[in-house]
Write an enzyme that holds these catalytic residues in place. Structure first.
Site, PDB file in Angstrom:
ATOM      1  N   LYS A  54     -29.131 -57.665 -18.574  1.00 55.71           N
ATOM      2  CA  LYS A  54     -27.952 -57.944 -17.751  1.00 55.71           C
ATOM      3  C   LYS A  54     -27.546 -56.694 -16.961  1.00 55.71           C
ATOM      4  CE  LYS A  54     -26.435 -61.638 -20.831  1.00 55.71           C
ATOM      5  NZ  LYS A  54     -25.582 -62.107 -21.928  1.00 55.71           N
ATOM      6  N   GLN A  98     -21.018 -59.584 -25.883  1.00 55.50           N
ATOM      7  CA  GLN A  98     -22.234 -60.299 -26.280  1.00 55.50           C
ATOM      8  C   GLN A  98     -22.043 -60.983 -27.629  1.00 55.50           C
ATOM      9  OE1 GLN A  98     -24.840 -60.722 -24.283  1.00 55.50           O
ATOM     10  NE2 GLN A  98     -26.101 -61.824 -25.762  1.00 55.50           N
ATOM     11  N   ASP A 121     -17.977 -64.830 -18.568  1.00 56.16           N
ATOM     12  CA  ASP A 121     -18.786 -65.677 -19.454  1.00 56.16           C
ATOM     13  C   ASP A 121     -18.218 -67.097 -19.529  1.00 56.16           C
ATOM     14  OD1 ASP A 121     -21.126 -64.995 -20.756  1.00 56.16           O
ATOM     15  OD2 ASP A 121     -20.118 -63.636 -22.146  1.00 56.16           O
TER      16      ASP A 121
HETATM   17  N1  GUN Z   1     -25.245 -64.951 -26.529  1.00 60.17           N
HETATM   18  C1  GUN Z   1     -26.151 -65.892 -26.130  1.00 60.17           C
HETATM   19  N2  GUN Z   1     -25.881 -66.312 -24.873  1.00 60.17           N
HETATM   20  C2  GUN Z   1     -24.794 -65.630 -24.465  1.00 60.17           C
HETATM   21  C3  GUN Z   1     -24.050 -65.633 -23.254  1.00 60.17           C
HETATM   22  O1  GUN Z   1     -24.327 -66.355 -22.288  1.00 60.17           O
HETATM   23  N3  GUN Z   1     -22.999 -64.774 -23.222  1.00 60.17           N
HETATM   24  C4  GUN Z   1     -22.651 -63.982 -24.284  1.00 60.17           C
HETATM   25  N4  GUN Z   1     -21.581 -63.193 -24.160  1.00 60.17           N
HETATM   26  N5  GUN Z   1     -23.313 -63.969 -25.418  1.00 60.17           N
HETATM   27  C5  GUN Z   1     -24.384 -64.786 -25.507  1.00 60.17           C
END
Ligand code: GUN
Length: 296
Positions: A54, A98, A121
């Site tokens: 990311k 995350q 998110d």
């Molecule tokens: N863990 C798995 N997918 C995601 C996501 O799209 N965002 C976040 N913050 N954590 C994740």
């Protein structure tokens, strides 16, 4: 006949190009540079990889990334303190914590602490609540579900009036993608571990979104001829022939399903790249709307 491949890698690259241009314009015309803060707790290998990807993707399109790495035993209070700091930081337009978080952390409280305007998110309870109701607009839609819809749209696949089956009911993918399909006027079925006769349900699907995390569970003879198959699963399976000792497969048995489907996403290279592209898009939107500047 073999299905048309939905090339998520290529579609995501196109979207990243569009975002790069928009970031440049925003900077040139308004002097604003989008910023994304990532918060990683602990040392899960998969989470470390996702966050690294990311951050790298941000740099490629001109979005500034701010990384925060906290130990696995960080207190809830300290983590909330970091979120509060990021909420107040005008250079940060998007905040991503995350998931999953360690068991001792109340993830709902952490997600609720993120400023609504910076919730790139789309997991803040108010954004999820708005997504789950008619005629309410969430400020942000979760990235993987948004990426699934974008793949269908950019592949010219009609959603309205068609039978959509979602396999899985997770907060991150299954439930929000179901809501998005419903808002687009699909006739929706959500299947899960207690569904009776799963193959028969899946055979109804004009559009199938598989998000259960079970390697190659969906077999070719479950697929309706001509269906669009969006495979969200990313599962590592042992493979002695691969130098890494494993390979990645989806929730759908790809070689079988592609003989029957009309369109299908590969794994890897299908939904995965779209999740990151949608995160960049949400961060750009947050900045363009003025998150962090007190004028949103
Ligand atoms: N863990 C798995 N997918 C995601 C996501 O799209 N965002 C976040 N913050 N954590 C994740």
């Amino acid at each position: 006949m073999s299905a048309t491949l939905i090339d998520g890698k290529a579609i995501a690259a196109t979207i990243r190009g569009e975002i790069r241009d928009a970031v440049e314009t925003l900077q040139r015309e308004q002097g604003r540079v989008p910023g994304l803060a990532t918060v990683l707790v602990g040392q899960r290998k998969d989470s470390e990889t996702y966050v690294r990807m990311k951050k790298r993707a941000c740099e490629e399109v001109g979005i500034v990334s701010f990384g925060h790495e906290l130990p696995a035993d960080v207190s809830q209070e300290a983590l909330l303190g970091v979120v509060e700091e990021l909420n107040a930081n005008p250079s940060v337009h998007g905040i991503l914590v995350q998931l999953p978080l360690p068991d001792h952390i109340d993830d709902e409280a952490v997600l609720a602490a993120i400023s609504l305007e910076k919730d790139v998110d789309g997991f803040h309870p108010l954004n999820i609540g708005r997504l789950s109701m008619k005629r309410r607009e969430p400020l942000f839609v979760p990235c993987t579900p948004k990426g699934c819809i974008e793949l269908l749209d950019r592949s010219g696949i009609e959603i309205g009036g068609r039978n959509a089956v979602v396999l899985g009911r997770s907060n991150i993918v299954g439930l929000p993608v179901a809501m998005l399909l419903l808002h687009r006027n699909a006739t929706l079925t959500v299947c899960h571990s207690r569904t009776a006769d799963l193959p028969a349900m899946v055979r109804q699907a004009d559009i199938l979104v598989a998000a259960v995390g079970r390697p190659e569970m969906v077999r070719g003879d479950w697929i309706k001829p001509g269906a669009a198959v969006i495979d969200v699963g990313v599962n590592a399976v042992d493979d002695a022939d691969d130098p890494r000792g494993y390979r990645l497969v989806g929730d759908v048995a790809f070689a079988e399903a592609r003989q029957v489907a009309g369109h299908i996403t590969p794994v890897p290279g299908g939904v995965g790249p779209m999740t990151i592209a949608m995160l960049l898009k949400n961060t750009l939107d947050a900045c363009a709307r003025g998150a962090g500047n007190g004028d949103s």
